[in-house]
Design a protein around this motif. Structure first.
Motif, PDB file in Angstrom:
ATOM      1  N   ASP A 187      29.226  79.873  47.335  1.00 26.63           N
ATOM      2  CA  ASP A 187      30.459  80.553  46.965  1.00 26.63           C
ATOM      3  C   ASP A 187      30.321  82.074  47.047  1.00 26.63           C
ATOM      4  OD1 ASP A 187      31.491  78.074  46.484  1.00 26.63           O
ATOM      5  OD2 ASP A 187      31.702  78.306  44.305  1.00 26.63           O
ATOM      6  N   GLN A 199      25.866  75.520  44.983  1.00 30.15           N
ATOM      7  CA  GLN A 199      27.285  75.885  44.917  1.00 30.15           C
ATOM      8  C   GLN A 199      27.462  77.377  44.671  1.00 30.15           C
ATOM      9  OE1 GLN A 199      29.610  73.791  41.961  1.00 30.15           O
ATOM     10  NE2 GLN A 199      31.456  74.986  42.394  1.00 30.15           N
ATOM     11  N   ASP A 254      37.544  74.073  38.343  1.00 35.33           N
ATOM     12  CA  ASP A 254      36.750  74.730  39.375  1.00 35.33           C
ATOM     13  C   ASP A 254      36.435  76.171  38.968  1.00 35.33           C
ATOM     14  OD1 ASP A 254      36.800  72.483  40.978  1.00 35.33           O
ATOM     15  OD2 ASP A 254      38.655  73.088  41.979  1.00 35.33           O
TER      16      ASP A 254
END
Length: 229
Positions: free
Chosen positions: A141, A137, A99
């Protein structure tokens, strides 16, 4: 290097010189290029592929199509029988469990600059060679999801940067001409795409990969510098 308009001039006193700014993502909003390059090198080494650092630099700012072509060339040269789809699956498996904390890679002053541009009435768009999934994403984030009224991904086109189509499509979606907008880029393919689309190109300074940004109209050291050209 050409001169860029002054944000304090243009039109009525105090009016911004451009109606919209189109941002690249990787290397501009988030400092991902070095991280990605290190990871790609590690993936290739663990896959038994020999590649030089100079060759790896060819991946910086490359379109998905060019990226896959380079990877296939290197695997084949190393005697590994695999096609482009197989490489993509292999790399996808390698990334599982790794990740990325994109929030820690957000370049300084990005959010504040976007807030100030919107306050000044400047429209914001994003044109990135990355996939829609990756763009979503990164923006989520980093808390940037609500800033861009138009988001364009290179995967929408047969060829991404340096082909100008990604910028031409973004301009069409904004309903603006190239003269009404500027773009913020960092890589050679991105700068070339912006210039080919007729945009004023502002490059965020990048000196770690050995390429020149001289084709840009202006070079800034950080994103907040965009407000003070």
């Amino acid at each position: 290097m050409g001169m860029c308009k002054d944000w304090k001039d243009g039109g009525a006193p105090g009016a911004p010189p451009f109606k919209a700014v189109i941002f690249d993502m990787d290397g501009v909003l988030v400092d991902t290029e070095v991280y990605y390059l290190d990871c790609r090198g590690q993936f290739l080494t663990e896959s038994g592929v020999e590649v030089s650092h100079e060759e790896l630099l060819e991946l910086v700012g490359a379109s998905v199509k060019q990226d896959r072509a380079n990877m296939l060339k290197w695997f084949t040269r190393s005697g590994i029988s695999i096609d482009a789809d197989g490489i993509e699956m292999l790399e996808g498996a390698w990334w599982q469990g790794r990740d990325i904390d994109y929030a820690t890679l957000l370049n300084p002053g990005v959010k504040e600059t976007l807030i100030e541009l919107k306050r000044r009435g400047v429209r914001l768009a994003l044109a990135s060679s990355s996939s829609h999934r990756n763009i979503a994403q990164v923006l989520a984030d980093c808390g940037l999801g609500g800033f861009f009224e138009v988001i364009t991904s290179g995967e929408q086109f047969h060829e991404s940067k340096p082909n100008p189509e990604i910028y031409l499509h973004t301009l069409e979606s904004l309903g603006l001409s190239a003269g009404d907008c500027c773009c913020v880029e960092d890589s050679i393919p991105g700068i070339a795409a912006g210039r080919a689309a007729g945009l004023t190109v502002i490059a965020k300074r990048e000196e770690r990969f050995g390429f020149t940004q001289d084709a840009a109209n202006a070079i800034i050291d950080s994103i907040p510098d965009l407000l003070d050209l």
